[in-house]
Design a protein around this motif. Structure first.
Motif, PDB file in Angstrom:
ATOM      1  N   LEU A  82       0.870  -1.747   0.409  1.00  0.00           N
ATOM      2  CA  LEU A  82       0.177   0.007   0.032  1.00  0.00           C
ATOM      3  C   LEU A  82       1.051   0.950  -0.274  1.00  0.00           C
ATOM      4  O   LEU A  82       0.651   2.519  -0.375  1.00  0.00           O
ATOM      5  CB  LEU A  82      -0.229  -0.113   1.072  1.00  0.00           C
ATOM      6  CG  LEU A  82      -2.365  -1.163   1.306  1.00  0.00           C
ATOM      7  CD1 LEU A  82      -2.741  -1.278   2.515  1.00  0.00           C
ATOM      8  CD2 LEU A  82      -2.913  -0.445   0.497  1.00  0.00           C
ATOM      9  N   HIS A  83       2.031   1.278   0.705  1.00  0.00           N
ATOM     10  CA  HIS A  83       2.636   2.454   0.590  1.00  0.00           C
ATOM     11  C   HIS A  83       3.444   2.986  -0.807  1.00  0.00           C
ATOM     12  O   HIS A  83       4.056   3.851  -0.596  1.00  0.00           O
ATOM     13  CB  HIS A  83       4.072   2.023   1.850  1.00  0.00           C
ATOM     14  CG  HIS A  83       5.046   2.858   2.190  1.00  0.00           C
ATOM     15  ND1 HIS A  83       4.593   3.968   3.151  1.00  0.00           N
ATOM     16  CD2 HIS A  83       6.196   3.331   1.505  1.00  0.00           C
ATOM     17  CE1 HIS A  83       5.435   4.933   2.766  1.00  0.00           C
ATOM     18  NE2 HIS A  83       6.385   5.032   2.066  1.00  0.00           N
ATOM     19  N   GLN A  84       3.363   1.961  -1.238  1.00  0.00           N
ATOM     20  CA  GLN A  84       4.088   1.725  -2.950  1.00  0.00           C
ATOM     21  C   GLN A  84       3.066   2.852  -4.626  1.00  0.00           C
ATOM     22  O   GLN A  84       3.071   3.159  -4.816  1.00  0.00           O
ATOM     23  CB  GLN A  84       4.705   0.810  -3.790  1.00  0.00           C
ATOM     24  CG  GLN A  84       5.970   0.611  -2.957  1.00  0.00           C
ATOM     25  CD  GLN A  84       6.299  -1.164  -2.837  1.00  0.00           C
ATOM     26  OE1 GLN A  84       6.982  -0.417  -4.162  1.00  0.00           O
ATOM     27  NE2 GLN A  84       6.530  -2.041  -2.393  1.00  0.00           N
ATOM     28  N   ILE A  85       1.834   2.335  -3.309  1.00  0.00           N
ATOM     29  CA  ILE A  85       0.510   3.116  -4.437  1.00  0.00           C
ATOM     30  C   ILE A  85      -0.061   4.154  -3.688  1.00  0.00           C
ATOM     31  O   ILE A  85      -1.542   3.962  -4.618  1.00  0.00           O
ATOM     32  CB  ILE A  85      -0.062   1.978  -4.907  1.00  0.00           C
ATOM     33  CG1 ILE A  85      -1.312   0.913  -3.360  1.00  0.00           C
ATOM     34  CG2 ILE A  85       0.730   1.233  -5.658  1.00  0.00           C
ATOM     35  CD1 ILE A  85      -1.751  -0.013  -3.870  1.00  0.00           C
ATOM     36  N   PRO A  86       0.632   5.093  -3.185  1.00  0.00           N
ATOM     37  CA  PRO A  86      -0.517   6.273  -2.621  1.00  0.00           C
ATOM     38  C   PRO A  86      -1.343   7.069  -3.543  1.00  0.00           C
ATOM     39  O   PRO A  86      -0.129   7.254  -4.528  1.00  0.00           O
ATOM     40  CB  PRO A  86       0.429   7.055  -2.023  1.00  0.00           C
ATOM     41  CG  PRO A  86       2.161   7.214  -2.545  1.00  0.00           C
ATOM     42  CD  PRO A  86       1.824   6.004  -2.882  1.00  0.00           C
ATOM     43  N   GLU A  87      -2.358   7.381  -3.258  1.00  0.00           N
ATOM     44  CA  GLU A  87      -3.415   8.310  -4.472  1.00  0.00           C
ATOM     45  C   GLU A  87      -3.904   9.221  -3.365  1.00  0.00           C
ATOM     46  O   GLU A  87      -4.315   9.337  -2.107  1.00  0.00           O
ATOM     47  CB  GLU A  87      -4.478   7.479  -4.872  1.00  0.00           C
ATOM     48  CG  GLU A  87      -3.378   6.459  -5.881  1.00  0.00           C
ATOM     49  CD  GLU A  87      -4.475   5.133  -6.341  1.00  0.00           C
ATOM     50  OE1 GLU A  87      -4.769   5.160  -7.783  1.00  0.00           O
ATOM     51  OE2 GLU A  87      -4.885   4.409  -5.696  1.00  0.00           O
TER      52      GLU A  87
END
Length: 376
Positions: A11-16
């Motif tokens: 999740l940390h790699q795909i912040p939006e």
């Protein structure tokens, strides 16, 4: 069992950004479907990029809600971690920890059917457009609206094992402020033929500092900060317009409204004194003070203090941070608390790095509390 560290790092790699959490929602749904597979008492629905998961109770008389936020911030990450985000966004406010904790709680509490209903809300847009208010006003909950709502927020300077809250106001209410002074541009050598918007804006920024020092009760609390100013195009042209962007924060709605009113008065007064116009935009939306329900907060604090040996319970003073959970708590009684993550860098920093040991601690201890709430 879920691999919580892997989930958090994924999740940390795909912040939006808020209301754009498409990949985040897709990832969350994948994990949620794995957790709830073949469990007839669990139901799921989506709203925009948000997700609601309801565990139907066997003898339900009420619904207990757990809320987590899912969006990131427009921050270029500088942690140097191998799983750092590379998309120009960052979970610099810890929402990756929030989401992972919620998934862990869903796994633990979804193993057996509870007595009372238990709702998990994965809410978009906490950071920018008050997703909690949007979901409430848009009837996203339907007949799943909780009778009690709980949620957490990570706090870097607290240690893993610390849970901190109080029986009154935890976070401030906030209001975004945008101002544009409109004068007349001209040559720097002929100021008498122009009307300098930059100077008017500078006077305003100076005068607005008196609101807290001279218009707010010394026993009250408020903050007025302008963090952005744009005026002019080059050194020898007098600025025709000046734009200011800031924030108001207060621990009560009464103080917040008084500060907003005084700010408008000063802005119009400064504009009038310079024979200029001013456009004022105040946006509060769903960022109301986060006011804990005293009885429910007392129950939660007593539980963590007496029933969980791992928890160091702290009765903490309010903070001037803002949170759109305040809007939901203005409609539904509930409690928010701080969760210590022992990060050397603060919230919203591009170097914020939570201690991942917090995940097992949070899931284990919060699950015990929610189990009591749903089995009484």
């Amino acid at each position: 069992m879920l691999d919580l560290i892997k989930i958090r790092r994924d999740l940390h790699q795909i912040p939006e950004i808020g209301m754009e959490e498409v990949e985040t929602q897709k990832y969350l749904l994948k994990v949620i479907h794995e957790i709830i597979a073949n469990k007839a008492f669990i139901e799921l629905k989506t709203w925009e990029t948000g997700i609601l998961v309801l565990l139907h109770g066997s003898q339900a008389t009420k619904t207990i809600g757990w809320r987590t936020d899912i969006d990131g911030l427009p921050v270029e990450e500088q942690t140097g971690l191998p799983f750092a985000s590379k998309n120009g966004r960052m979970h610099a406010c810890g929402h990756d920890i929030h989401m992972t904790t919620a998934l862990g709680l869903l796994e633990v509490l979804g193993q057996t059917q509870p007595k009372e209903n238990l709702l998990f809300l994965f809410q978009p847009a906490e950071e920018n457009v008050a997703g909690g208010k949007q979901m409430y006003d848009g009837n996203a909950f339907g007949d799943w609206l909780p009778d009690e709502f709980y949620g957490l927020h990570v706090r870097p300077e607290l240690k893993v094992g610390d849970i901190a809250t109080n029986t009154h106001t935890l976070f401030a209410g906030t209001c975004e402020v945008e101002l544009t002074f409109k004068g007349k541009g001209g040559h720097a050598a002929f100021p008498h033929n122009a009307n300098d918007a930059l100077v008017a804006a500078a006077y305003f920024v100076t005068q607005v500092q008196t609101i807290v020092s001279r218009n707010v009760d010394p026993l009250g609390s408020a903050v007025v900060t302008f963090g952005q100013m744009h005026a002019g195009t080059t050194n020898n042209i007098i600025a025709e317009t000046a734009f200011l962007h800031g924030t108001i924060r207060a621990l009560t709605l009464d103080v917040l409204e008084a500060v907003k009113e005084r700010l408008e008065t000063i802005a119009k007064g400064v504009a009038g004194s310079f024979n200029q116009e001013v456009e004022i935009k105040l946006t509060q939306g769903g960022y109301l003070p986060v006011e804990n329900n005293p009885q429910l907060a007392h129950e939660l604090m007593t539980f963590f203090e007496n029933e969980t040996a791992e928890v160091n319970l702290i009765d903490i003073e309010p903070a001037m941070t803002g949170e759109d959970f305040g809007y939901l708590l203005s409609k539904i009684p509930g409690v928010m608390f701080w969760l210590g993550i022992d990060s050397p860098a603060p919230l919203h920093s591009n170097k914020m790095t939570p201690d991942e040991k917090v995940l097992d601690f949070a899931v284990s201890n919060i699950a015990k509390f929610l189990k009591i709430k749903t089995e009484d």
